[in-house]
Design a protein around this motif. Structure first.
Motif, PDB file in Angstrom:
ATOM      1  N   PHE A   1       0.828  -1.214   0.000  1.00  0.00           N
ATOM      2  CA  PHE A   1       0.000   0.000   0.000  1.00  0.00           C
ATOM      3  C   PHE A   1       0.860   1.261   0.000  1.00  0.00           C
ATOM      4  CE2 PHE A   1      -0.159   2.522   3.834  1.00  0.00           C
ATOM      5  CZ  PHE A   1       0.173   1.685   4.899  1.00  0.00           C
ATOM      6  N   VAL A   2       2.075   1.184   0.562  1.00  0.00           N
ATOM      7  CA  VAL A   2       2.960   2.348   0.504  1.00  0.00           C
ATOM      8  C   VAL A   2       3.405   2.603  -0.934  1.00  0.00           C
ATOM      9  CG1 VAL A   2       5.221   3.252   1.155  1.00  0.00           C
ATOM     10  CG2 VAL A   2       3.760   2.190   2.887  1.00  0.00           C
ATOM     11  N   ALA A   3       3.838   1.527  -1.630  1.00  0.00           N
ATOM     12  CA  ALA A   3       4.271   1.677  -3.027  1.00  0.00           C
ATOM     13  C   ALA A   3       3.117   2.145  -3.902  1.00  0.00           C
ATOM     14  CB  ALA A   3       4.829   0.358  -3.554  1.00  0.00           C
ATOM     15  N   THR A   4       1.935   1.585  -3.665  1.00  0.00           N
ATOM     16  CA  THR A   4       0.763   1.978  -4.439  1.00  0.00           C
ATOM     17  C   THR A   4       0.361   3.415  -4.113  1.00  0.00           C
ATOM     18  OG1 THR A   4      -0.005  -0.323  -4.394  1.00  0.00           O
ATOM     19  CG2 THR A   4      -1.593   1.340  -5.079  1.00  0.00           C
ATOM     20  N   GLY A   5       0.456   3.792  -2.830  1.00  0.00           N
ATOM     21  CA  GLY A   5       0.142   5.161  -2.431  1.00  0.00           C
ATOM     22  C   GLY A   5       1.092   6.164  -3.049  1.00  0.00           C
ATOM     23  N   LEU A   6       2.381   5.807  -3.119  1.00  0.00           N
ATOM     24  CA  LEU A   6       3.362   6.696  -3.748  1.00  0.00           C
ATOM     25  C   LEU A   6       3.118   6.810  -5.248  1.00  0.00           C
ATOM     26  CD1 LEU A   6       6.643   5.713  -1.872  1.00  0.00           C
ATOM     27  CD2 LEU A   6       5.257   7.770  -1.562  1.00  0.00           C
ATOM     28  N   MET A   7       2.712   5.687  -5.860  1.00  0.00           N
ATOM     29  CA  MET A   7       2.354   5.733  -7.272  1.00  0.00           C
ATOM     30  C   MET A   7       1.168   6.682  -7.477  1.00  0.00           C
ATOM     31  SD  MET A   7       0.534   2.862  -9.706  1.00  0.00           S
ATOM     32  CE  MET A   7      -0.986   3.094  -8.766  1.00  0.00           C
ATOM     33  N   LEU A   8       0.169   6.558  -6.597  1.00  0.00           N
ATOM     34  CA  LEU A   8      -1.025   7.398  -6.715  1.00  0.00           C
ATOM     35  C   LEU A   8      -0.668   8.864  -6.522  1.00  0.00           C
ATOM     36  CD1 LEU A   8      -4.100   7.594  -7.034  1.00  0.00           C
ATOM     37  CD2 LEU A   8      -4.311   7.165  -4.577  1.00  0.00           C
ATOM     38  N   PHE A   9       0.188   9.162  -5.549  1.00  0.00           N
ATOM     39  CA  PHE A   9       0.636  10.544  -5.356  1.00  0.00           C
ATOM     40  C   PHE A   9       1.297  11.084  -6.618  1.00  0.00           C
ATOM     41  CE2 PHE A   9       4.487  13.091  -4.545  1.00  0.00           C
ATOM     42  CZ  PHE A   9       3.885  14.273  -4.152  1.00  0.00           C
ATOM     43  N   ALA A  10       2.168  10.281  -7.215  1.00  0.00           N
ATOM     44  CA  ALA A  10       2.869  10.728  -8.423  1.00  0.00           C
ATOM     45  C   ALA A  10       1.904  10.936  -9.582  1.00  0.00           C
ATOM     46  CB  ALA A  10       3.944   9.712  -8.811  1.00  0.00           C
ATOM     47  N   LEU A  11       0.861  10.090  -9.669  1.00  0.00           N
ATOM     48  CA  LEU A  11      -0.133  10.259 -10.727  1.00  0.00           C
ATOM     49  C   LEU A  11      -0.896  11.566 -10.526  1.00  0.00           C
ATOM     50  CD1 LEU A  11      -1.590   6.629 -11.030  1.00  0.00           C
ATOM     51  CD2 LEU A  11       0.071   7.740 -12.526  1.00  0.00           C
ATOM     52  N   PHE A  12      -1.262  11.858  -9.279  1.00  0.00           N
ATOM     53  CA  PHE A  12      -1.963  13.104  -8.985  1.00  0.00           C
ATOM     54  C   PHE A  12      -1.062  14.316  -9.176  1.00  0.00           C
ATOM     55  CE2 PHE A  12      -5.086  10.832  -6.037  1.00  0.00           C
ATOM     56  CZ  PHE A  12      -6.185  11.112  -6.835  1.00  0.00           C
ATOM     57  N   PHE A  13       0.167  14.209  -8.673  1.00  0.00           N
ATOM     58  CA  PHE A  13       1.017  15.394  -8.555  1.00  0.00           C
ATOM     59  C   PHE A  13       1.673  15.732  -9.884  1.00  0.00           C
ATOM     60  CE2 PHE A  13       4.640  17.960  -7.213  1.00  0.00           C
ATOM     61  CZ  PHE A  13       3.999  18.839  -6.369  1.00  0.00           C
ATOM     62  N   GLY A  14       1.046  16.666 -10.582  1.00  0.00           N
ATOM     63  CA  GLY A  14       1.554  17.066 -11.886  1.00  0.00           C
ATOM     64  C   GLY A  14       1.572  18.567 -12.025  1.00  0.00           C
ATOM     65  N   ALA A  15       1.151  19.013 -13.185  1.00  0.00           N
ATOM     66  CA  ALA A  15       1.281  20.417 -13.554  1.00  0.00           C
ATOM     67  C   ALA A  15       0.579  21.368 -12.580  1.00  0.00           C
ATOM     68  CB  ALA A  15       0.733  20.606 -14.964  1.00  0.00           C
TER      69      ALA A  15
END
Length: 449
Positions: free
Chosen positions: A10-24
C-alpha cells in the motif's frame, strides 16, 4: 499476503497514486495562491486542501467502496446515458483536451524557458514543439505497459520526486525570504472559499475517479482478492497520496507567500516557482526545479494517457489499447502547442461544470446504502446540481469570451446572487444538491407506500 507485504504494497501503491496526482496544476496553483493570499495563506490553504487533497481521497475511497468497475459504472446509477456522458466528458477533460497537454506545457514553462535566455516568440514556439515531442514520446513509451506503473512510478520516479521537492520547499520553509504581504482583494475576505475554488484547478477530484481504478487493479495484481482487503488497501494508499499532497501544497503555498519580499509579485505560479528556485539556489535551483517539474508532469501524463486509453478501449473495443494510446498522445501533443495560458483559460468553464457533479456523485456513493440506492435519489440530486453547474460553466465561458453584461446568462446570474445562498462565492450548487437529495428520498419512500 503477510502484514509486511501489505504495508509495502500500500505504501508503493500510495506513492504511485501521489505521483499520478502530482503534476502540472499541483505545482503552479498553490504557488500562485500563496502569493495572492499573503498573510491569509493558511486560511486559503485550508480551503485548498479540502478540494485539492480531501476530495481526491474521498473519490478514491468512494470508487472502492461502491464496487464500481469504473466511473461510468458509478455514474450510471443516475441513468445509463448519464454514465456514458459523464465519463466521456471527465476522461476527455483530464485527458487529451486539458490535463495531459498541461503537463507538457508546465514542464516547458518551468523547466526549459528559464534556460532559453532572450528568445523571440517564434523561437520559444519552436522550442515548445521540440520539447513536447520528446515529452510525449517518453509518455507514450511508458504508457504502453500499464501493468508496470507501480514499479516504474511508485518505486522509482516518486521517491526521486519527493526528495527533490523536499530540498526546495524545505529550505524555503526554514529560511523564508520575508514576511507574507497583505492579501490581494480576492483573499482579503472569504479566503477559505477562494481556496476551495482554487483547489478545483488541480483537477484531482476528477482524476480520483479514474486513478482509483488503476489503484484497485494494482491491488488485485498483488494477489489480493478479498473485497474488504481491496477496499482497505485502496483507502490506505489514498491516505498516503493525500497526505503527501497536503504536505507539499502547504510548503509550496508558504514559499509563494514568503517569497514576495525577494521576487516580487509574479503573473503566474510557474514564474513564482522558477524565480523562487533561482533565489534560493541560483543556477542549481533552476536545474532542481526542472527535475521536479519534469518527473511530476511525466508521471501524471503517463497515468492519464493510460487511464483514458483503458476506458475508451472498453467503450470502443474495436480500437486497441495501443491505438488509443497513440491517438491520445498525438492529440495532447497538438493541443500542448497552443500554450499553457490558453489551456488553463479554456479549462475553467469545464471545471465549473464538472466539479459539482463529481462532488455530488462521490457523496451519493457513500450514502448509497443509507437511501437504499434508489435511482430517483441519484437522479434528483444530480439533476438539481447540474442546473447550477451548467449555469456556472455557461457564465464563466460567457465572461471569458467577452459576452455582453446584459446577456441572458448574466441577468440570471445577477438574480441568483441575491436569491441563492453561496452562489456569489461559487458554491451555489450546494443547497440545490441537498434539496434534490431530500426530494429524491421523499419520492423513493413514496413509491414504497
Amino acid at each position: 499476503m503477510n502484514g509486511n507485504a501489505h504495508k509495502s504494497a500500500f505504501v508503493a501503491t500510495g506513492l504511485m497514486l501521489f505521483a499520478l496526482f502530482f503534476g502540472a496544476g499541483n505545482l503552479i496553483f498553490p504557488a500562485a495562491m500563496g502569493q495572492q493570499a499573503g498573510s491569509n495563506v493558511f486560511t486559503a490553504m485550508t480551503g485548498f486542501l479540502l478540494t485539492g487533497a480531501g476530495l481526491p481521497l474521498l473519490g478514491v475511497i468512494a470508487v472502492g467502496y461502491s464496487g464500481s468497475r469504473d466511473v461510468q459504472d458509478l455514474a450510471s446509477r443516475v441513468a445509463p446515458w448519464y454514465g456514458v456522458a459523464f465519463a466521456v466528458a471527465l476522461y476527455l477533460s483530464i485527458g487529451p483536451l486539458f490535463a495531459i497537454p498541461r503537463t507538457a506545457t508546465v514542464s516547458f514553462e518551468i523547466g526549459v524557458v528559464p534556460f532559453l535566455g532572450e528568445v523571440s516568440d517564434s523561437g520559444k514556439s519552436g522550442a515548445l514543439v521540440a520539447f513536447s515531442i520528446v515529452f510525449f514520446a517518453l509518455s507514450y513509451w511508458l504508457s504502453l505497459s500499464p501493468g508496470k506503473l507501480v514499479d516504474r512510478i511508485g518505486k522509482i520516479l516518486t521517491p526521486v520526486l519527493l526528495v527533490a521537492i523536499t530540498v526546495l520547499v524545505g529550505y524555503a520553509a526554514f529560511a523564508p525570504a520575508g514576511a507574507p504581504p497583505a492579501p490581494a482583494e480576492a483573499y482579503a475576505q472569504g479566503a477559505l472559499t477562494k481556496g476551495i475554488l482554487d483547489g478545483y484547478e488541480t483537477m484531482d477530484a476528477l482524476a480520483s475517479l479514474v486513478f482509483a481504478i488503476i489503484v484497485i487493479e494494482a491491488v488485485y495484481a498483488m494477489g489480493v482478492s478479498d473485497k474488504k482487503q481491496v477496499l482497505s488497501l485502496t483507502a490506505r494508499a489514498g491516505m498516503v497520496a493525500a497526505a503527501c499532497l497536503a504536505v507539499v501544497y502547504v510548503f509550496i503555498a508558504y514559499m509563494g507567500a514568503t517569497g514576495v519580499a525577494a521576487i516580487g509579485m509574479q503573473e503566474s505560479g510557474a514564474a513564482v516557482l522558477s524565480k523562487s528556485a533561482e533565489h534560493y539556489f541560483g543556477g542549481t535551483g533552476k536545474v532542481l526545479l526542472a527535475v521536479i517539474v519534469f518527473l511530476a508532469c511525466l508521471s501524471t501524463s503517463v497515468g492519464l494517457i493510460t487511464a483514458c486509453a483503458e476506458y475508451f478501449n472498453r467503450l470502443l473495443p474495436k480500437m486497441s489499447y495501443q491505438a488509443l494510446v497513440t491517438v491520445f498522445t498525438l492529440v495532447s501533443l497538438v493541443i500542448a502547442n497552443f500554450g499553457l495560458s490558453a489551456i488553463i483559460k479554456f479549462s475553467i468553464p469545464v471545471l465549473m461544470l464538472l466539479y459539482p457533479l463529481t462532488v455530488a456523485i462521490i457523496a451519493l456513493a457513500f450514502l448509497h446504502n443509507v437511501f437504499g440506492g434508489h435511482r430517483i435519489v441519484y437522479a434528483c440530486t444530480i439533476g438539481a446540481t447540474a442546473v447550477i453547474a451548467l449555469l456556472d460553466g455557461w457564465r464563466t465561458l460567457h465572461g471569458m469570451l467577452g459576452g455582453a453584461e446584459d446577456g441572458l446568462v448574466m441577468r440570471i446570474d445577477g438574480a441568483l446572487k441575491t436569491a441563492l445562498p453561496l452562489y456569489a462565492s461559487g458554491l451555489g450548487w450546494v443547497l440545490p444538491a441537498l434539496a434534490g437529495l431530500v426530494v429524491g428520498v421523499v419520492l423513493a419512500k413514496g413509491k414504497k407506500v
